[in-house]
Design a protein around this motif. Sequence first.
Motif, mmCIF file in Angstrom:
data_model
loop_
_atom_site.group_PDB
_atom_site.id
_atom_site.type_symbol
_atom_site.label_atom_id
_atom_site.label_comp_id
_atom_site.label_asym_id
_atom_site.label_seq_id
_atom_site.Cartn_x
_atom_site.Cartn_y
_atom_site.Cartn_z
ATOM 1 N N LYS A 288 20.175 11.521 -35.394
ATOM 2 C CA LYS A 288 20.178 12.942 -34.727
ATOM 3 C C LYS A 288 19.634 14.127 -36.031
ATOM 4 O O LYS A 288 19.084 15.261 -34.666
ATOM 5 C CB LYS A 288 20.799 12.651 -33.674
ATOM 6 C CG LYS A 288 22.336 13.792 -34.140
ATOM 7 C CD LYS A 288 23.197 13.824 -32.798
ATOM 8 C CE LYS A 288 24.447 14.379 -33.147
ATOM 9 N NZ LYS A 288 25.189 12.568 -33.631
ATOM 10 N N ASP B 215 12.652 8.927 -33.455
ATOM 11 C CA ASP B 215 12.872 8.217 -32.637
ATOM 12 C C ASP B 215 13.252 6.721 -33.037
ATOM 13 O O ASP B 215 14.621 5.716 -32.958
ATOM 14 C CB ASP B 215 11.508 7.529 -31.536
ATOM 15 C CG ASP B 215 11.395 8.892 -30.689
ATOM 16 O OD1 ASP B 215 11.950 9.152 -29.936
ATOM 17 O OD2 ASP B 215 10.679 9.063 -30.708
ATOM 18 N N GLU C 191 14.945 15.300 -23.924
ATOM 19 C CA GLU C 191 16.056 14.748 -24.585
ATOM 20 C C GLU C 191 16.770 13.773 -24.368
ATOM 21 O O GLU C 191 16.900 12.260 -24.924
ATOM 22 C CB GLU C 191 16.311 15.514 -25.781
ATOM 23 C CG GLU C 191 16.738 15.234 -26.878
ATOM 24 C CD GLU C 191 17.727 16.258 -27.841
ATOM 25 O OE1 GLU C 191 18.796 15.850 -27.892
ATOM 26 O OE2 GLU C 191 17.980 17.192 -26.558
ATOM 27 N N LYS C 192 17.325 13.716 -23.425
ATOM 28 C CA LYS C 192 18.637 12.658 -22.499
ATOM 29 C C LYS C 192 17.854 11.978 -22.024
ATOM 30 O O LYS C 192 19.018 10.929 -21.997
ATOM 31 C CB LYS C 192 19.541 13.818 -21.656
ATOM 32 C CG LYS C 192 20.003 14.952 -22.319
ATOM 33 C CD LYS C 192 21.471 15.344 -23.335
ATOM 34 C CE LYS C 192 22.221 15.698 -23.667
ATOM 35 N NZ LYS C 192 23.048 16.145 -25.345
ATOM 36 N N LYS D 52 15.553 10.169 -22.450
ATOM 37 C CA LYS D 52 14.858 9.606 -23.905
ATOM 38 C C LYS D 52 15.752 8.633 -24.243
ATOM 39 O O LYS D 52 16.016 7.227 -24.446
ATOM 40 C CB LYS D 52 14.515 9.799 -24.282
ATOM 41 C CG LYS D 52 13.573 9.673 -25.336
ATOM 42 C CD LYS D 52 12.673 9.977 -27.126
ATOM 43 C CE LYS D 52 11.474 10.750 -26.745
ATOM 44 N NZ LYS D 52 10.830 11.098 -28.425
ATOM 45 N N GLN D 53 17.304 9.227 -24.525
ATOM 46 C CA GLN D 53 17.824 8.225 -25.078
ATOM 47 C C GLN D 53 19.001 7.306 -23.652
ATOM 48 O O GLN D 53 18.932 6.382 -25.246
ATOM 49 C CB GLN D 53 18.907 10.020 -25.820
ATOM 50 C CG GLN D 53 21.087 9.041 -26.227
ATOM 51 C CD GLN D 53 20.201 9.106 -27.678
ATOM 52 O OE1 GLN D 53 19.172 8.584 -27.584
ATOM 53 N NE2 GLN D 53 21.004 7.085 -27.229
ATOM 54 N N LYS E 92 16.544 4.969 -24.572
ATOM 55 C CA LYS E 92 16.510 3.841 -25.418
ATOM 56 C C LYS E 92 17.553 2.676 -25.341
ATOM 57 O O LYS E 92 17.792 1.607 -26.141
ATOM 58 C CB LYS E 92 16.818 4.819 -26.604
ATOM 59 C CG LYS E 92 15.525 5.870 -27.771
ATOM 60 C CD LYS E 92 15.570 6.087 -28.531
ATOM 61 C CE LYS E 92 14.676 7.299 -29.307
ATOM 62 N NZ LYS E 92 14.864 7.762 -29.830
ATOM 63 N N GLN E 93 18.992 3.476 -24.618
ATOM 64 C CA GLN E 93 20.045 3.260 -24.665
ATOM 65 C C GLN E 93 19.751 1.459 -24.014
ATOM 66 O O GLN E 93 20.705 0.884 -24.361
ATOM 67 C CB GLN E 93 21.255 3.688 -24.555
ATOM 68 C CG GLN E 93 22.806 3.300 -24.132
ATOM 69 C CD GLN E 93 22.789 3.338 -25.810
ATOM 70 O OE1 GLN E 93 23.159 2.086 -26.460
ATOM 71 N NE2 GLN E 93 23.315 4.568 -26.720
ATOM 72 N N ASP F 114 25.977 8.294 -22.706
ATOM 73 C CA ASP F 114 24.751 9.192 -22.752
ATOM 74 C C ASP F 114 24.736 10.067 -21.284
ATOM 75 O O ASP F 114 24.119 10.623 -21.509
ATOM 76 C CB ASP F 114 23.837 8.083 -23.612
ATOM 77 C CG ASP F 114 24.001 7.803 -24.709
ATOM 78 O OD1 ASP F 114 24.183 9.527 -25.599
ATOM 79 O OD2 ASP F 114 23.338 6.872 -24.762
#
Length: 593
Positions: free
Chosen positions: A33, A38, A507-508, A510-511, A514-515, A545
Motif C-alpha cells: 500500500k 493495483d 479506494e476501500k 476497490k480493495q 480485489k479481495q 476490509d
Amino acid sequence: MNLQQTLELQVKAAIKALFQAELQSVEFQATRKEFTGDITIVVFPMLRVVKGNPVVIGEQVGQYLLDNVDDVLGFNVVKGFLNIEISDRYYHSFFQSINNTLNYGFLEANDDKAVMVEYSSPNTNKPLHLGHVRNVLLGYSVAEIIKASGKKVYKTQIINDRGIHICKSMLAWQRFGNEETPESTGLKGDKLVGNYYVKFDKAYKIEIAQLIAQGLSEDEAKKKAPILLAAQEMLIKWEAGDEAVVSLWKEMNGWVYKGFEETYKNIGVDFDKYYYESDTYLLGKEFVSEGLKTGVFIQKEDGSVWCDLTDDGLDEKIVLRSDGTAVYMTQDIGTAIQRIKDYPDVGGMVYTVGNEQDYHFKVLFLILKKLGFDWAKHLFHLSYGMVDLPSGKMKSREGIVVDADDLIQEMADTAEEISKELGKLEDYSEDEKKALYKTIGLGALKYYILKVDPKKRILFDPKESIDFQGNTGPFIQYTYARIQSILRKADVSRNLSLNTADLILHEKEKQLLKQLENFPEIIQNAAAQHSPALIANYTYDLVKDFNSFYQNVSILGADSALEKAFRVALSQTVGQTIKNAFKMLGIEVPERM
RNA sequence: GGUCGCAUAGCUCAGCUGGAUAGAGCACCUGCCUUCUAAGCAGGCGGUCCUAGGUUCGAAUCCUAGUGCGAUCACCA
C-alpha cells in the motif's frame, strides 16, 4: 480470463517482442500500500532470460502493457517491481460477473472421481472430548472444502466398536452398575458408559496397589490384577460369540451411539456412511492371505504374517498375529477396500487422524500400493497435533478431559453473557436468543480451532476463555449481521443489472473487489492443501476490509442513487461470500447479533 | 538411538510455489457512538523470524548441521 491471466500473456508477449526471449511464467503479487498501483509484477525472475537492468526492463514491459492492454492505466517501477494501475472499469466488470451469484467461488462437481473423507472414528467406551472436537471440525471442514472445489465427497467414519476398552466399561457396569441405564439415570449414554470406564480404572489401580503390597513388581501387578483378567476373559467370550456378552456389548454400544449422535448434532456435523471395525477386519484378513500368495507379505515360522518395508526405509510390519487374529493394520486394510467396493466412484480418501499415527498411515498407504490398488496413490493422512491441557495430556481413564458437550455449552453461556451486556436483542424471543447464543458460541469455538495450522498442537486452557473479539468467529459473524442490517434498511431493489461502469471506485471499494477476486483461488488452494485455515484467514482479511469500508464510507448515505445501489450490492456480495466461506468451516452466520 | 513434526512480538497465530521496510489479534496506551449495529474503526508501543553455516541478485521461506519441545519406532488400537 481473469486479470492476472491476461497480464501474464501480455508480459510474455512483451518479452518476446522486446527481447526475443521466452518467459516461462510471470510472478505477481498485490501492490503494497505504500506504492501506487493495483498489481505488481516482479521483474527479477525475468533476468534469467533477459540480461539487463531490472528497472529498465520493468519500464519497457510497463510501457508495452500500457500500449497494449486497455485496462492498464499506468505503471511505475521501483527497484525490480513493476507496479501496474488498473482501470475501475475492469473491477466493475468483475463485479458484474459475480454480483448475482449466490454460490460465488463454489464449483459444481466436475470430476467423476469422488473423495471419501474419514473423521471422528471414536472408541465406543467414552464420550467425545476436545481432541475429538478438533478432529471432527477439521474433517468436516476439509470435506466441505473439497466439495466446494468441485468434487463429490462422502463423509464417513470407522467406529472402533470392539476390543478390550469396551470390555472394561462393560465389566465395570456389571460389577458396579446396579442395572443403571441412560433412561434410569437421565445421563447421555456415552457419558454413562464413560463413567464406568473411569470406575474400571479406579478399581484396577486399587488392585494393582494391593498386589504390589503383597510383594509383586509393578509390571506383574499390572498384568495380574483380577479385574483386568476378567476383562480379558470377557473379550475372549465376545470373540467366541458368547450370547450374554454380545448382547450386553450391543446394548452398551447402542447407548454410546445415541450419545454420539446427539453430540454430532450439537456440533453440527454429519456423516454419509458408518463403518464398524467388527465388520471389516475379516475382509482385511482375506486380502492378507491374498497378498501372501502374491508375495507382498511373508509368513514367519510362528505363523505371523509381515510386510517387509525395509526397502522403503521402514521396518517390517505385522499384519496378522501368529494365532491368526487381526491387528489394527489388518482392519484398516479391510476397511479401505470395503469402502471402494461400496463406492466404486471413490478415487481417493482423506483420513483425519492425530499425528501420533503418522507412521501407521505411511505404512498402510504403502501396503495398499503394494497390493496393487491404483486408488492407493490418492490417500492422504490429514494429520493434526494434539490438544493438550495446561496439566498435560487429556486422560479419559482418569476423567481429566474437556468434554465436548460441556465445552459447547460453556461457549454458548459466554456468548449469552456478552450479548446481555450489549443488550441489542430485547425483542428476540427466548428461543431465538438461545439459538443465537449457540451459533455465536460454536462459531467462536470452531473458528478458534480451524484458523490454526492442523499440524500445530493446541494448548487449551479452559480458564482462559476463547476470545470473541479480534480475529475470531464472532467478529466475522458480527460483520455479517451488520451487512444484513444494512440490507434490511436499504430500500433499493436487489435485482441489479446496475450500470456502474462510470462510477469512480473508492479506494476501500476497490480493495474489497480485489479481495473478492481471490476467493475462488483460495478455495482451490485450501482443497489442494486440505487446509481450513486458509479459508479462515481469507475470511478474516475480507471482513477487515469490509469493516474498514463500512467505517469510512457511508453506504446508505451515498451521493447518488446509483452509488448507493452499488454499495448495497457490494455489501450484499461480501455478506454472501462470508456466508459461503463460513459454510466450508461449518460455521453459521446470524441475521442479527 | 532411528524416523517424523513443530520453533516468528509479552501471549495466540498469519506469512502461498524464495521477492519491496516480516503482518494480524489479544494485552498495554491515544482518539472516534445526536450518521448504516463500538463484538467495530483510526493510530501508538512491541521482532536476534531458535542457533550456525550454505545456495541465490534476493532467505522467515530452500539445503546441511546443531539446540529445544512433541510424537513414533508393540503379535495395543
